[in-house]
Design a protein around this motif. Structure first.
Motif, PDB file in Angstrom:
ATOM      1  N   ASN A 212      14.955  -0.967 -34.044  1.00  0.00           N
ATOM      2  CA  ASN A 212      15.271  -0.869 -32.618  1.00  0.00           C
ATOM      3  C   ASN A 212      15.061  -2.181 -31.900  1.00  0.00           C
ATOM      4  O   ASN A 212      15.574  -2.407 -30.825  1.00  0.00           O
ATOM      5  N   ALA A 213      14.282  -3.059 -32.515  1.00  0.00           N
ATOM      6  CA  ALA A 213      14.011  -4.327 -31.842  1.00  0.00           C
ATOM      7  C   ALA A 213      15.083  -5.331 -32.211  1.00  0.00           C
ATOM      8  O   ALA A 213      14.900  -6.153 -33.078  1.00  0.00           O
ATOM      9  N   LEU A 214      16.264  -5.180 -31.560  1.00  0.00           N
ATOM     10  CA  LEU A 214      17.321  -6.174 -31.790  1.00  0.00           C
ATOM     11  C   LEU A 214      16.812  -7.525 -31.350  1.00  0.00           C
ATOM     12  O   LEU A 214      17.154  -8.555 -31.884  1.00  0.00           O
ATOM     13  N   VAL A 215      16.006  -7.498 -30.291  1.00  0.00           N
ATOM     14  CA  VAL A 215      15.418  -8.736 -29.800  1.00  0.00           C
ATOM     15  C   VAL A 215      13.913  -8.634 -30.044  1.00  0.00           C
ATOM     16  O   VAL A 215      13.305  -7.594 -29.804  1.00  0.00           O
ATOM     17  N   ASN A 216      13.334  -9.710 -30.519  1.00  0.00           N
ATOM     18  CA  ASN A 216      11.905  -9.803 -30.803  1.00  0.00           C
ATOM     19  C   ASN A 216      11.072  -9.222 -29.643  1.00  0.00           C
ATOM     20  O   ASN A 216      11.255  -9.596 -28.495  1.00  0.00           O
ATOM     21  N   GLU A 217      10.137  -8.317 -29.972  1.00  0.00           N
ATOM     22  CA  GLU A 217       9.400  -7.665 -28.867  1.00  0.00           C
ATOM     23  C   GLU A 217       8.362  -8.565 -28.203  1.00  0.00           C
ATOM     24  O   GLU A 217       7.768  -8.189 -27.209  1.00  0.00           O
ATOM     25  N   ASN A 218       8.132  -9.747 -28.755  1.00  0.00           N
ATOM     26  CA  ASN A 218       7.173 -10.653 -28.107  1.00  0.00           C
ATOM     27  C   ASN A 218       7.810 -11.462 -26.975  1.00  0.00           C
ATOM     28  O   ASN A 218       7.180 -12.342 -26.403  1.00  0.00           O
ATOM     29  N   ILE A 219       9.088 -11.184 -26.698  1.00  0.00           N
ATOM     30  CA  ILE A 219       9.773 -11.925 -25.631  1.00  0.00           C
ATOM     31  C   ILE A 219       9.830 -11.044 -24.384  1.00  0.00           C
ATOM     32  O   ILE A 219      10.187  -9.870 -24.467  1.00  0.00           O
ATOM     33  N   SER A 220       9.473 -11.615 -23.218  1.00  0.00           N
ATOM     34  CA  SER A 220       9.682 -10.869 -21.971  1.00  0.00           C
ATOM     35  C   SER A 220      10.934 -11.429 -21.290  1.00  0.00           C
ATOM     36  O   SER A 220      11.208 -12.624 -21.366  1.00  0.00           O
ATOM     37  N   HIS A 221      11.701 -10.555 -20.660  1.00  0.00           N
ATOM     38  CA  HIS A 221      13.019 -10.939 -20.118  1.00  0.00           C
ATOM     39  C   HIS A 221      12.996 -10.907 -18.588  1.00  0.00           C
ATOM     40  O   HIS A 221      12.526  -9.945 -17.991  1.00  0.00           O
ATOM     41  N   HIS A 222      13.504 -11.964 -17.980  1.00  0.00           N
ATOM     42  CA  HIS A 222      13.459 -12.095 -16.520  1.00  0.00           C
ATOM     43  C   HIS A 222      14.795 -12.594 -16.000  1.00  0.00           C
ATOM     44  O   HIS A 222      15.548 -13.226 -16.719  1.00  0.00           O
ATOM     45  N   PHE A 223      15.059 -12.292 -14.709  1.00  0.00           N
ATOM     46  CA  PHE A 223      16.219 -12.944 -14.082  1.00  0.00           C
ATOM     47  C   PHE A 223      15.810 -13.450 -12.703  1.00  0.00           C
ATOM     48  O   PHE A 223      14.872 -12.949 -12.089  1.00  0.00           O
ATOM     49  N   ILE A 224      16.500 -14.474 -12.242  1.00  0.00           N
ATOM     50  CA  ILE A 224      16.260 -15.043 -10.907  1.00  0.00           C
ATOM     51  C   ILE A 224      17.587 -15.009 -10.167  1.00  0.00           C
ATOM     52  O   ILE A 224      18.596 -15.513 -10.665  1.00  0.00           O
ATOM     53  N   ASN A 225      17.591 -14.401  -8.997  1.00  0.00           N
ATOM     54  CA  ASN A 225      18.810 -14.389  -8.180  1.00  0.00           C
ATOM     55  C   ASN A 225      18.967 -15.730  -7.481  1.00  0.00           C
ATOM     56  O   ASN A 225      18.060 -16.191  -6.805  1.00  0.00           O
ATOM     57  N   THR A 226      20.137 -16.351  -7.627  1.00  0.00           N
ATOM     58  CA  THR A 226      20.348 -17.658  -7.020  1.00  0.00           C
ATOM     59  C   THR A 226      21.839 -17.838  -6.732  1.00  0.00           C
ATOM     60  O   THR A 226      22.607 -16.880  -6.798  1.00  0.00           O
ATOM     61  N   SER A 227      22.243 -19.064  -6.398  1.00  0.00           N
ATOM     62  CA  SER A 227      23.662 -19.338  -6.191  1.00  0.00           C
ATOM     63  C   SER A 227      24.026 -20.514  -7.088  1.00  0.00           C
ATOM     64  O   SER A 227      23.143 -21.214  -7.588  1.00  0.00           O
ATOM     65  N   ILE A 228      25.318 -20.748  -7.282  1.00  0.00           N
ATOM     66  CA  ILE A 228      25.735 -21.821  -8.193  1.00  0.00           C
ATOM     67  C   ILE A 228      25.110 -23.147  -7.780  1.00  0.00           C
ATOM     68  O   ILE A 228      24.538 -23.858  -8.604  1.00  0.00           O
ATOM     69  N   LYS A 229      25.173 -23.458  -6.476  1.00  0.00           N
ATOM     70  CA  LYS A 229      24.712 -24.802  -6.094  1.00  0.00           C
ATOM     71  C   LYS A 229      23.185 -24.933  -6.093  1.00  0.00           C
ATOM     72  O   LYS A 229      22.649 -26.032  -6.097  1.00  0.00           O
ATOM     73  N   ASP A 230      22.519 -23.787  -6.152  1.00  0.00           N
ATOM     74  CA  ASP A 230      21.054 -23.838  -6.121  1.00  0.00           C
ATOM     75  C   ASP A 230      20.415 -23.863  -7.515  1.00  0.00           C
ATOM     76  O   ASP A 230      19.207 -24.051  -7.647  1.00  0.00           O
ATOM     77  N   LYS A 231      21.255 -23.679  -8.541  1.00  0.00           N
ATOM     78  CA  LYS A 231      20.706 -23.545  -9.903  1.00  0.00           C
ATOM     79  C   LYS A 231      19.845 -24.741 -10.313  1.00  0.00           C
ATOM     80  O   LYS A 231      18.757 -24.579 -10.853  1.00  0.00           O
ATOM     81  N   SER A 232      20.353 -25.962 -10.050  1.00  0.00           N
ATOM     82  CA  SER A 232      19.606 -27.161 -10.484  1.00  0.00           C
ATOM     83  C   SER A 232      18.235 -27.215  -9.829  1.00  0.00           C
ATOM     84  O   SER A 232      17.236 -27.529 -10.483  1.00  0.00           O
ATOM     85  N   ASN A 233      18.186 -26.905  -8.526  1.00  0.00           N
ATOM     86  CA  ASN A 233      16.898 -26.943  -7.821  1.00  0.00           C
ATOM     87  C   ASN A 233      15.914 -25.940  -8.401  1.00  0.00           C
ATOM     88  O   ASN A 233      14.728 -26.223  -8.544  1.00  0.00           O
ATOM     89  N   ILE A 234      16.436 -24.753  -8.717  1.00  0.00           N
ATOM     90  CA  ILE A 234      15.580 -23.712  -9.303  1.00  0.00           C
ATOM     91  C   ILE A 234      14.998 -24.217 -10.626  1.00  0.00           C
ATOM     92  O   ILE A 234      13.811 -24.071 -10.902  1.00  0.00           O
ATOM     93  N   ILE A 235      15.867 -24.827 -11.432  1.00  0.00           N
ATOM     94  CA  ILE A 235      15.416 -25.308 -12.753  1.00  0.00           C
ATOM     95  C   ILE A 235      14.350 -26.387 -12.584  1.00  0.00           C
ATOM     96  O   ILE A 235      13.330 -26.385 -13.275  1.00  0.00           O
ATOM     97  N   ILE A 236      14.572 -27.277 -11.614  1.00  0.00           N
ATOM     98  CA  ILE A 236      13.593 -28.354 -11.371  1.00  0.00           C
ATOM     99  C   ILE A 236      12.247 -27.753 -10.973  1.00  0.00           C
ATOM    100  O   ILE A 236      11.195 -28.154 -11.473  1.00  0.00           O
ATOM    101  N   ARG A 237      12.303 -26.734 -10.093  1.00  0.00           N
ATOM    102  CA  ARG A 237      11.040 -26.111  -9.666  1.00  0.00           C
ATOM    103  C   ARG A 237      10.348 -25.393 -10.834  1.00  0.00           C
ATOM    104  O   ARG A 237       9.128 -25.439 -10.976  1.00  0.00           O
TER     105      ARG A 237
END
Length: 372
Positions: A212-237
């Motif tokens: 059942n673990a198609l993906v390794n269970e030691n990984i936690s999965h997250h998402f961040i809501n952003t916009s295209i032009k804000d992606k670089s700033n988010i990554i820098i932060r």
């Protein structure tokens, strides 16, 4: 806890494993090694990267070599040059205390053909290869695979998604009656099922680890809501907050990879890029710097990331979610290796929430929103 001696492994191998700090077998090793040591059989193993597959097929294949014969008896095919080098290196380390010499050669593109031909002229028991280069060498008569007793396909789904279908079919057509085929894959698309049906025995043993673990269970999965032009700033932060941690950022395109890597370098981060247009020498240089920890982060396309096998990566960042679901599995599988934990973080723009729920459903994982 099971031990390697309980699996029936020769003491010389156990001693070498101990030195590599491999003490207890992983699930796939525990399931596969006893079968392959005891019987000549075809085998299908469903397992993710980072689960210890190399030892699972590597130790049994070494065990089957008759060193009185100088011909190629084992053939291991893998999708990328990096993986080929890694498997070859592992096999070499496993044989440290074996009293008869087992010769392993690696062949792959991006290196001079005549050098590899010269190496193959010496006694070679096992060839580890990428499909394209192997086929070249076979067709030139530089390597004889007609006496191969064991053929291993490692990361079979990757090889197909990289366009090696034709090459693999040609290689698989050689000496079908004499050999056993062991196929390992993280996913089972129809193309793989076709290979199994065409080239493998109907009695092939099937092994699935933590199904059942198609993906390794030691990984936690997250998402961040952003916009295209804000992606670089988010990554820098994000990188600012994680200066002690190492990771990989995935982009969908070569151009996007270059642009983002440049932006991050300009901000003073120790970042390297991996993309398809790079010369092999350049790629090797970047990978070396990353392994030596001179680089903190790699920015990579999906195809270029195949060879990244580095422990202690704390995170994987998706600049965009990938086109194909299995790429999400492969991407996130770069972190949380060798029993460690890791985070997979996706940057989401308006309208992409559907993708998150599709991914959750298909892979049986849960995403949590991360606020910046």
């Amino acid at each position: 806890m099971t031990t390697f001696s309980q699996l029936g492994l020769n003491k010389a191998y156990i001693k070498a494993l101990k030195e590599l700090n491999i003490i207890n077998p992983t699930d796939i090793q525990e399931a596969v090694i006893p079968i392959l040591l005891e019987s000549r059989t075809d085998l299908i193993g469903l397992a993710q990267t980072g689960t210890g597959k190399t030892a699972a097929f590597g130790l049994p294949i070494l065990n089957l070599i008759d060193t009185n014969m100088s011909e190629v008896q084992g053939l291991i095919i893998a999708p990328t040059r990096e993986l080929v080098q890694q498997i070859k290196k592992q096999l070499f380390k496993f044989t440290k205390y074996v009293n008869h010499k087992i010769f392993v050669e690696g062949v792959y593109g991006g290196e001079k053909m005549d050098r590899q031909i010269k190496a193959l002229n010496r006694t070679t028991h096992i060839v580890v290869a990428t499909p394209g280069r192997l086929l070249d060498l076979v067709e030139r008569g530089a390597v004889d695979i007609s006496n191969v007793k064991t053929l291993v396909l490692d990361e079979a789904d990757e090889m197909l998604s990289m366009g090696f279908k034709e090459d693999l079919s040609k290689i698989l057509k050689y000496n079908t009656s004499k050999r056993n085929t062991w196929l390992f894959s993280a996913t089972m698309p129809d193309e793989i099922k076709r290979i199994i049906k065409t080239y493998m025995s109907v009695d092939a043993i099937r092994i699935e680890v933590n199904k059942n673990a198609l993906v390794n269970e030691n990984i936690s999965h997250h998402f961040i809501n952003t916009s295209i032009k804000d992606k670089s700033n988010i990554i820098i932060r994000l990188l600012d907050k994680r200066q002690e941690e190492r990771g990989v950022i995935f982009c969908r395109t070569k151009a996007g990879t270059k642009t983002l890597a440049k932006q991050l370098q300009d901000e003073g981060f120790a970042v390297g890029a991996l993309e398809g247009d790079m010369q092999q020498k350049e790629r090797d240089k970047v990978m070396r710097a990353f392994k030596n920890e001179n680089l903190q982060v790699l920015v990579s396309t999906d195809v270029s990331a195949r060879g990244i096998d580095v422990n202690n990566l704390a995170f994987v960042l998706h600049h965009q979610l990938p086109e194909h679901l299995e790429y999400y599995t492969h991407r996130s599988g770069r972190t949380a290796r060798a029993g460690k934990t890791g985070q997979s973080i996706a940057l989401i723009i308006p309208g992409e929430m559907q993708k998150i729920s599709d991914t959750q459903k298909a892979l049986g994982i849960t995403f949590r929103e991360m606020a910046m």
